[in-house]
Design a protein around this motif. Structure first.
Motif, PDB file in Angstrom:
ATOM      1  N   VAL A 201       0.835  -1.204   0.000  1.00  0.00           N
ATOM      2  CA  VAL A 201       0.000   0.000   0.000  1.00  0.00           C
ATOM      3  C   VAL A 201       0.870   1.254   0.000  1.00  0.00           C
ATOM      4  O   VAL A 201       0.615   2.208  -0.748  1.00  0.00           O
ATOM      5  CB  VAL A 201      -0.947   0.004   1.221  1.00  0.00           C
ATOM      6  N   LEU A 202       1.925   1.257   0.841  1.00  0.00           N
ATOM      7  CA  LEU A 202       2.794   2.433   0.917  1.00  0.00           C
ATOM      8  C   LEU A 202       3.512   2.662  -0.412  1.00  0.00           C
ATOM      9  O   LEU A 202       3.652   3.811  -0.861  1.00  0.00           O
ATOM     10  CB  LEU A 202       3.802   2.273   2.054  1.00  0.00           C
ATOM     11  N   GLN A 203       3.946   1.576  -1.062  1.00  0.00           N
ATOM     12  CA  GLN A 203       4.636   1.725  -2.341  1.00  0.00           C
ATOM     13  C   GLN A 203       3.692   2.233  -3.423  1.00  0.00           C
ATOM     14  O   GLN A 203       4.080   3.054  -4.265  1.00  0.00           O
ATOM     15  CB  GLN A 203       5.254   0.386  -2.765  1.00  0.00           C
ATOM     16  N   LYS A 204       2.459   1.758  -3.405  1.00  0.00           N
ATOM     17  CA  LYS A 204       1.472   2.246  -4.383  1.00  0.00           C
ATOM     18  C   LYS A 204       1.154   3.720  -4.131  1.00  0.00           C
ATOM     19  O   LYS A 204       1.009   4.513  -5.071  1.00  0.00           O
ATOM     20  CB  LYS A 204       0.191   1.404  -4.308  1.00  0.00           C
ATOM     21  N   PHE A 205       1.067   4.091  -2.861  1.00  0.00           N
ATOM     22  CA  PHE A 205       0.848   5.488  -2.502  1.00  0.00           C
ATOM     23  C   PHE A 205       1.999   6.358  -3.014  1.00  0.00           C
ATOM     24  O   PHE A 205       1.780   7.448  -3.576  1.00  0.00           O
ATOM     25  CB  PHE A 205       0.718   5.595  -0.976  1.00  0.00           C
ATOM     26  N   LYS A 206       3.203   5.855  -2.861  1.00  0.00           N
ATOM     27  CA  LYS A 206       4.395   6.590  -3.327  1.00  0.00           C
ATOM     28  C   LYS A 206       4.354   6.764  -4.841  1.00  0.00           C
ATOM     29  O   LYS A 206       4.694   7.829  -5.364  1.00  0.00           O
ATOM     30  CB  LYS A 206       5.653   5.837  -2.900  1.00  0.00           C
TER      31      LYS A 206
ATOM     32  N   LEU B 286      -3.726   8.038   0.519  1.00  0.00           N
ATOM     33  CA  LEU B 286      -3.208   6.864   1.215  1.00  0.00           C
ATOM     34  C   LEU B 286      -4.360   6.062   1.816  1.00  0.00           C
ATOM     35  O   LEU B 286      -4.392   4.823   1.717  1.00  0.00           O
ATOM     36  CB  LEU B 286      -2.227   7.297   2.312  1.00  0.00           C
ATOM     37  N   LYS B 287      -5.329   6.743   2.404  1.00  0.00           N
ATOM     38  CA  LYS B 287      -6.507   6.055   2.941  1.00  0.00           C
ATOM     39  C   LYS B 287      -7.298   5.374   1.819  1.00  0.00           C
ATOM     40  O   LYS B 287      -7.763   4.237   1.970  1.00  0.00           O
ATOM     41  CB  LYS B 287      -7.419   7.055   3.663  1.00  0.00           C
ATOM     42  N   GLU B 288      -7.425   6.067   0.715  1.00  0.00           N
ATOM     43  CA  GLU B 288      -8.186   5.525  -0.416  1.00  0.00           C
ATOM     44  C   GLU B 288      -7.547   4.243  -0.939  1.00  0.00           C
ATOM     45  O   GLU B 288      -8.251   3.254  -1.199  1.00  0.00           O
ATOM     46  CB  GLU B 288      -8.226   6.578  -1.533  1.00  0.00           C
ATOM     47  N   ILE B 289      -6.223   4.239  -1.061  1.00  0.00           N
ATOM     48  CA  ILE B 289      -5.523   3.044  -1.548  1.00  0.00           C
ATOM     49  C   ILE B 289      -5.689   1.907  -0.556  1.00  0.00           C
ATOM     50  O   ILE B 289      -5.944   0.752  -0.927  1.00  0.00           O
ATOM     51  CB  ILE B 289      -4.037   3.356  -1.789  1.00  0.00           C
ATOM     52  N   LEU B 290      -5.553   2.219   0.729  1.00  0.00           N
ATOM     53  CA  LEU B 290      -5.703   1.197   1.762  1.00  0.00           C
ATOM     54  C   LEU B 290      -7.097   0.590   1.737  1.00  0.00           C
ATOM     55  O   LEU B 290      -7.268  -0.634   1.734  1.00  0.00           O
ATOM     56  CB  LEU B 290      -5.429   1.813   3.131  1.00  0.00           C
ATOM     57  N   GLU B 291      -8.107   1.427   1.694  1.00  0.00           N
ATOM     58  CA  GLU B 291      -9.486   0.955   1.824  1.00  0.00           C
ATOM     59  C   GLU B 291     -10.040   0.381   0.522  1.00  0.00           C
ATOM     60  O   GLU B 291     -11.168  -0.116   0.494  1.00  0.00           O
ATOM     61  CB  GLU B 291     -10.354   2.087   2.361  1.00  0.00           C
ATOM     62  N   SER B 292      -9.232   0.458  -0.550  1.00  0.00           N
ATOM     63  CA  SER B 292      -9.634  -0.236  -1.777  1.00  0.00           C
ATOM     64  C   SER B 292      -9.340  -1.729  -1.677  1.00  0.00           C
ATOM     65  O   SER B 292      -9.823  -2.529  -2.475  1.00  0.00           O
ATOM     66  CB  SER B 292      -8.883   0.353  -2.982  1.00  0.00           C
ATOM     67  N   GLU B 293      -8.546  -2.101  -0.660  1.00  0.00           N
ATOM     68  CA  GLU B 293      -8.287  -3.514  -0.389  1.00  0.00           C
ATOM     69  C   GLU B 293      -9.532  -4.128   0.254  1.00  0.00           C
ATOM     70  O   GLU B 293     -10.158  -3.502   1.119  1.00  0.00           O
ATOM     71  CB  GLU B 293      -7.083  -3.655   0.554  1.00  0.00           C
ATOM     72  N   PRO B 294      -9.904  -5.331  -0.124  1.00  0.00           N
ATOM     73  CA  PRO B 294     -11.122  -5.960   0.426  1.00  0.00           C
ATOM     74  C   PRO B 294     -11.093  -6.040   1.951  1.00  0.00           C
ATOM     75  O   PRO B 294     -10.151  -6.581   2.539  1.00  0.00           O
ATOM     76  CB  PRO B 294     -11.095  -7.371  -0.187  1.00  0.00           C
ATOM     77  N   GLY B 295     -12.101  -5.495   2.567  1.00  0.00           N
ATOM     78  CA  GLY B 295     -12.270  -5.605   4.016  1.00  0.00           C
ATOM     79  C   GLY B 295     -11.373  -4.726   4.852  1.00  0.00           C
ATOM     80  O   GLY B 295     -11.411  -4.793   6.087  1.00  0.00           O
ATOM     81  N   GLU B 296     -10.568  -3.871   4.225  1.00  0.00           N
ATOM     82  CA  GLU B 296      -9.624  -3.046   4.987  1.00  0.00           C
ATOM     83  C   GLU B 296     -10.207  -1.667   5.276  1.00  0.00           C
ATOM     84  O   GLU B 296     -10.865  -1.060   4.431  1.00  0.00           O
ATOM     85  CB  GLU B 296      -8.310  -2.867   4.212  1.00  0.00           C
TER      86      GLU B 296
END
Length: 580
Positions: free
Chosen positions: A275-280, A317-327
């Motif tokens: 997630v952090l790498q995708k955010f970067k 960063l929140k958007e990328i994280l919460e696009s993961e199922p159930g996160e």
């Protein structure tokens, strides 16, 4: 040409740091009135003004043109990412450590940018030096209208860590020359030495009260804590007011960058590395802002502080994280194992206990304190004062840890600790004589062949040549580790060397070892450093009379050589190439 023959009407210094870099200068008449009157660059981050800029380079797709540097490079690259046009560019961050870490450094060495694309390290370093050089010259041309400024009258000083080896020093010198600085107009200064000179000219106070004089006989340790490395040297003030090094430079990669790496590991623990790498990748501008915010807040952390620290988590960063199922953000924090010290407030902020923030410093501080405490506890050098300089020394977390561990020392953090190296380098450029003695970090020698002596030489190295029994690969020592070296000291004085073959040139292999008792260049402790070459011997004389007198000496911490042809009296092209 020696530095004394160069007209130094103006001295300019470039502090090429791991995390931050900048330049400074002063004119000769300014130095003579007040050595500390040094003009520095002001960099605009968009939110604040600082005396240094991030060591970040944006290079065009041709790999030859610097498009932007520092804060501008960070912002420009973020724009390129948002436009999806970043792939053809080269983007380098914090690449200086590659010189410290690469033991096989040479002119062809390549370094990777943020996307894994490579360029020659020499190209990247020379482009940065060229940018800083041109930036200084351009600002001087705008500000100085009295006619006293001439680019050809600038003498340049580049700073390097004292723990760097000869390869890295030569690399920086060649990068400067490739950047258009004449070889007679550039010198290398060791960072803790430069800082030490700066501190000699300013009031030094312990805890903003007691003034600490550096009088003759004072022995002090310099802790130069930068972003990448921490350099540690021990000096003594001599009766003639010059400086004598008492112990070889030591240190390691324990700088402030490790604090940021700890923060990054903290974010990974919450959000996950992917997630952090995708955010970067997808929101570089927000990523940069998050770490700029951390840089500001880490400087405010105090050992006795109880305040919690709040970070605004970027929406992307929140958007990328919460696009993961159930996160969800709250769920990741609660499952990270950090819930007792970290809480989510108002849905988009992280509030962190002071103990967690202090923990980011733990690894770096442990390394630094453990190293300097050994000098304190042994009391082998009679140290009474510790000078803490460099950007990381502006952190009270590090300073207090050193004070607590080394209670008998007067620990001093000078004003402008982060600029001590840069300003000291300008002072050093005006007057290179204050450092009278240095301590050799290695045992140096050259490979030679001698007549074989039974019972003395090893059979492993025995060879028969033209009916004569010889011993090859002998390590012929000219400087021992820990040995005291005065500036300009000659180690090999007009020693005759013959070419190995019928020709007009030859090379002498130079080696280094950490073993004082090394005998052969093939031993495991030996490292090949480079080749001392001599060209253009007189070919009109018989081979047995064709040789050169070679002299090896040390000036301003760098090895220098010269060779003379006794048949012609000519001085010949001579150098040690550490970058083969």
């Amino acid at each position: 040409m020696t530095t004394s023959k160069v007209l130094k009407l103006m001295v300019a210094a470039i502090d090429f740091g791991t995390t931050f870099s900048s330049w400074a200068f002063s004119f000769k008449h300014e130095y003579e009135k007040d050595p500390t009157k040094v003009q520095t660059k002001n960099w605009n981050s968009g939110k604040s003004i600082s005396h240094k800029a991030p060591t970040t380079a944006l290079i065009s797709s041709d790999g030859k043109t610097m498009e932007a540097f520092g804060y501008e490079a960070e912002d420009r690259y973020a724009e390129l990412l948002s436009d999806g046009t970043h792939q053809k560019w080269y983007y380098f961050q914090r690449f200086k450590m590659s010189l410290f870490e690469n033991k096989t450094l040479n002119r062809q060495t390549e370094i990777e940018d943020i996307n894994g694309k490579t360029l020659k390290a020499l190209t990247v370093f020379s482009l940065v030096i060229d940018y800083l050089k041109r930036n200084l010259v351009d600002e001087c041309k705008m500000k100085i209208t009295t006619g006293e400024f001439e680019e050809g009258n600038i003498y340049w000083v580049l700073t390097v860590p004292a723990i760097w080896d000869d390869k890295a020093k030569q690399f920086m010198r060649e990068a400067a020359i490739q950047a258009g600085i004449g070889k007679e107009h550039v010198m290398i200064a060791l960072e803790p030495e430069a800082a030490s000179l700066f501190c000699r000219h300013i009031p030094l106070r312990v805890m903003s009260s007691e003034v600490v004089p550096l009088n003759a006989g004072t022995r002090y340790i310099v802790i130069d804590a930068g972003g990448g490395t921490v350099d540690i040297t021990i000096h003594e003030i001599m009766e003639d007011d010059k400086i004598k090094e008492l112990h070889k430079a030591t240190g390691g990669a324990w700088g402030g960058q490790e604090v940021e790496e700890a923060f990054k590991r903290f974010l990974i623990k919450i959000f996950g590395n992917h997630v952090l790498q995708k955010f970067k990748r997808d929101a570089m501008e927000d990523y940069i802002d998050l770490f700029r915010d951390f840089e500001v807040k880490k400087r405010k952390i105090k050992p006795d502080g109880k305040e919690k620290v709040v970070f605004i988590i970027p929406a992307k960063l929140k958007e990328i994280l919460e696009s993961e199922p159930g996160e969800t953000f709250d769920k990741c924090v609660s499952q990270s194992g950090l819930a007792s010290d970290v809480e989510v407030i108002k849905g988009s902020k992280l509030r962190i206990n002071s103990s967690v923030m202090k923990g980011f410093f733990a690894k770096s501080i442990k390394s630094v304190v453990g190293h300097v405490k050994a000098f304190h506890d042994s009391n082998a050098y009679g140290i009474t004062v510790a000078l803490m300089v460099g950007g990381f020394s502006e952190s009270s977390m590090l300073v207090n840890a050193v004070r607590d561990a080394c209670s008998s020392w007067k620990v001093v953090v000078p004003d402008e600790a982060g600029l001590a190296v840069l300003k000291g380098a300008v002072i050093f450029g005006h007057n290179t004589t204050p450092i009278a003695y240095r301590v050799s970090r290695h045992t140096y020698g050259y490979r030679t062949t001698q007549a074989f002596i039974e019972g003395v030489h090893s059979d492993e190295h025995k060879v028969l040549c033209d009916g004569e029994t010889l011993c090859r690969n002998i390590f012929n020592l000219f400087l021992e580790e820990g040995g005291l070296v005065y500036d300009g000291q000659v180690f090999v004085d007009r020693k005759p060397f013959w070419p190995n073959i019928d020709g007009d040139n030859f090379g002498i292999e130079i080696y280094a070892s950490n073993d004082k008792n090394v005998r052969y260049t093939t031993e495991n402790s030996c490292t090949y450093l480079g080749l001392l070459t001599v060209d253009n011997l007189d070919v009109d004389v018989p081979i047995e009379d064709r040789f050169a007198y070679v002299t090896i000496k040390v000036t301003n911490s760098e090895v220098q050589v010269e060779a003379a042809d006794p048949n012609t009296g000519r001085f010949m092209n001579t150098s040690i190439d550490f970058l083969q």
